[in-house]
Scaffold this motif. Structure first.
Motif, PDB file in Angstrom:
ATOM      1  N   ARG A 259      74.006  39.380  -6.380  1.00 29.41           N
ATOM      2  CA  ARG A 259      75.113  40.139  -6.707  1.00 29.41           C
ATOM      3  C   ARG A 259      76.105  39.625  -7.696  1.00 29.41           C
ATOM      4  NH1 ARG A 259      74.840  40.458  -0.849  1.00 29.41           N
ATOM      5  NH2 ARG A 259      73.743  41.900  -0.258  1.00 29.41           N
TER       6      ARG A 259
ATOM      7  N   LEU B 271      74.713  39.392 -11.327  1.00 31.50           N
ATOM      8  CA  LEU B 271      74.976  40.922 -12.108  1.00 31.50           C
ATOM      9  C   LEU B 271      76.305  41.148 -12.415  1.00 31.50           C
ATOM     10  CD1 LEU B 271      72.196  42.839 -10.219  1.00 31.50           C
ATOM     11  CD2 LEU B 271      72.106  42.071 -12.516  1.00 31.50           C
ATOM     12  N   ALA B 272      77.351  40.928 -11.463  1.00 28.03           N
ATOM     13  CA  ALA B 272      78.595  41.029 -11.850  1.00 28.03           C
ATOM     14  C   ALA B 272      79.331  40.250 -13.161  1.00 28.03           C
ATOM     15  CB  ALA B 272      79.504  40.666 -10.667  1.00 28.03           C
TER      16      ALA B 272
ATOM     17  N   ASP C 194      71.729  46.568 -16.024  1.00 26.72           N
ATOM     18  CA  ASP C 194      72.559  45.653 -15.365  1.00 26.72           C
ATOM     19  C   ASP C 194      73.343  46.568 -14.245  1.00 26.72           C
ATOM     20  OD1 ASP C 194      71.574  43.502 -16.434  1.00 26.72           O
ATOM     21  OD2 ASP C 194      73.025  42.952 -17.881  1.00 26.72           O
ATOM     22  N   THR C 195      73.972  47.637 -14.826  1.00 29.92           N
ATOM     23  CA  THR C 195      75.071  48.347 -14.036  1.00 29.92           C
ATOM     24  C   THR C 195      74.330  49.092 -12.943  1.00 29.92           C
ATOM     25  OG1 THR C 195      76.203  49.005 -16.214  1.00 29.92           O
ATOM     26  CG2 THR C 195      76.613  50.489 -14.223  1.00 29.92           C
TER      27      THR C 195
ATOM     28  N   PHE D 287      73.363  46.149 -10.263  1.00 27.91           N
ATOM     29  CA  PHE D 287      74.648  45.843  -9.649  1.00 27.91           C
ATOM     30  C   PHE D 287      74.860  46.813  -8.550  1.00 27.91           C
ATOM     31  CE2 PHE D 287      79.226  46.028  -9.410  1.00 27.91           C
ATOM     32  CZ  PHE D 287      79.320  44.793  -8.641  1.00 27.91           C
TER      33      PHE D 287
ATOM     34  N   LYS E   8      74.996  46.273  -4.520  1.00 24.13           N
ATOM     35  CA  LYS E   8      76.045  46.592  -3.583  1.00 24.13           C
ATOM     36  C   LYS E   8      76.026  47.631  -2.544  1.00 24.13           C
ATOM     37  CE  LYS E   8      79.556  44.136  -5.189  1.00 24.13           C
ATOM     38  NZ  LYS E   8      80.668  43.230  -4.437  1.00 24.13           N
TER      39      LYS E   8
END
Length: 224
Positions: A90, A93-94, A108-109, A112, A116
């Motif tokens: 997590r 990716l952030a 990636d968005t 992520f 989550k």
């Protein structure tokens, strides 16, 4: 037969180093994580048993501590290691999103937001705040529980976006049932939020619904 007795190119660790992680099956990847098997069962055998017991890798990863530790060959140490690996993913990716714009890195968005939200046992409505260059400013859970018109307050969403000094926002929420298809109430909520944020010059770029399979994008459906 112990894994150390296998031909070298069939051993999970050596196979990963030679061919990359994508070449391994779920059981082989899990076997590397487990490191050792149990009496009479290699790490790969144990991994296969666990995947059958839990119904697949994803369900194993989202198992509660009690469910996970009850399985033969697992325990608190393995559970802690697994949770640490998931949190590293997590945060990785952030960090990737911070270094790139959300629109330049759509995969990636999505990944992520999926990490989550996908495995939560309750609905959560969230926002990814962006600046004028679509760089990520922050992520916030705006509502938890049953998501509907009554539980997501437009005024609070606008206040949060202004507090973040956002120029744009991407919304996301999950469907714990696994069915990602947006409901009519999801669409009405999005329309209401878009209208409210437009009054303060904040763009809503997308709204993702997270369930089984790929996230569903309102923008790709032509609803934004």
């Amino acid at each position: 037969m112990a894994i150390t007795d296998w031909p070298e190119d069939e051993r999970p660790r050596e196979k990963l180093l030679a061919r990359g992680p994508a070449a391994l099956s779920d059981a082989e990847l899990l076997a590397i994580f487990l490191r050792t098997g149990v009496t009479g069962r290699s790490a790969v055998d144990l991994a296969r048993d666990l995947l059958i017991r839990f119904g697949g890798l994803r369900l194993l990863l989202k198992a509660s501590r009690e469910e996970f530790c009850a399985a033969h060959g697992l325990g608190d140490a393995k559970y802690a290691q697994l949770q640490a690996v998931m949190e590293i993913a997590r945060r990785h990716l952030a960090e990737r999103l911070k270094d790139r714009t959300a629109l330049d890195a759509p995969a990636d968005t999505r990944n992520f937001l999926s990490l989550k939200l996908r495995d939560l046992d309750h609905e959560a409505f969230c926002a990814l705040y962006l600046d004028s260059a679509n760089q990520v400013l922050g992520f916030e859970v705006l509502s938890s529980g049953t998501i509907n018109a009554a539980s997501v307050y437009t005024r609070e969403v606008v206040k949060s976006a202004l507090r973040q000094q956002a120029a744009a926002v991407i919304f996301a929420h999950n469907h714990p049932s696994g069915v990602a298809e947006p409901s009519a109430s999801d669409r009405r909520l999005t329309e209401r939020l878009c209208a409210a944020l437009a009054l303060v010059d904040i763009r809503v770029l997308d709204h993702f619904v997270i369930g089984e399979g790929p996230p569903i994008s309102f923008a790709e459906r032509g609803w934004m």
